[in-house]
Design an enzyme around this catalytic site. Sequence first.
Site, PDB file in Angstrom:
ATOM      1  N   GLU A 243      15.118   1.835  29.033  1.00 41.30           N
ATOM      2  CA  GLU A 243      16.495   1.388  28.829  1.00 41.30           C
ATOM      3  C   GLU A 243      16.526  -0.059  28.349  1.00 41.30           C
ATOM      4  O   GLU A 243      17.356  -0.429  27.516  1.00 41.30           O
ATOM      5  CB  GLU A 243      17.294   1.495  30.142  1.00 41.30           C
TER       6      GLU A 243
ATOM      7  N   ASN B 256      -0.686  -6.117  33.780  1.00 41.66           N
ATOM      8  CA  ASN B 256       0.017  -6.919  34.786  1.00 41.66           C
ATOM      9  C   ASN B 256       1.322  -6.173  35.051  1.00 41.66           C
ATOM     10  O   ASN B 256       2.315  -6.360  34.343  1.00 41.66           O
ATOM     11  CB  ASN B 256       0.272  -8.331  34.254  1.00 41.66           C
TER      12      ASN B 256
END
Length: 136
Positions: free
Chosen positions: A55, A47
């Site tokens: 990050e 998905n």
Amino acid sequence: MDATELVARAREALDDAYVPYSEYRVGAALETADGTVYTGCNIENANYSNSLHAEEVAVAGAVRDGHTEFARLAVASGARDGVTPCGMCRQTLAEFADADLPVFCDERDAVREYALGELLPNTISFDTLEAAKREE
Ligand code: THU
Ligand code: ZN
């Protein structure tokens, strides 16, 4: 830790990326105010919108351990193309870092340095929301 070392940590981190969809590996290394380094890699999902950015994973690790002051960030991609944090990650970083946070981007034969405020000149912040409340 100097910038080159921090970039090396970001490069190492991208080995752990889980990228069956984009095949684009990203690694991040975030140095906190006390010098602790948290790394992250991108983790994709069938998905697509559930995918985590390198990050974000680094920031999540730091904040989970109580580090909410950041000193520097380095990012690297498997393509060595000078990846910079996307808009969403810039805003995520701005929650904890000042505009002068150095962001080191690994390029093929160089490391390019940006300031977070240069990458994201206008952020929505705690102060933005507080000011809006006062206007009501
Ligand atoms: N990606 C990151 O991990 N960080 C960024 O800030 C830029 C994009 C990842 C997300 C996705 O897995 C792949 O790179 C391609 O967009
Ligand atoms: Zn991102």
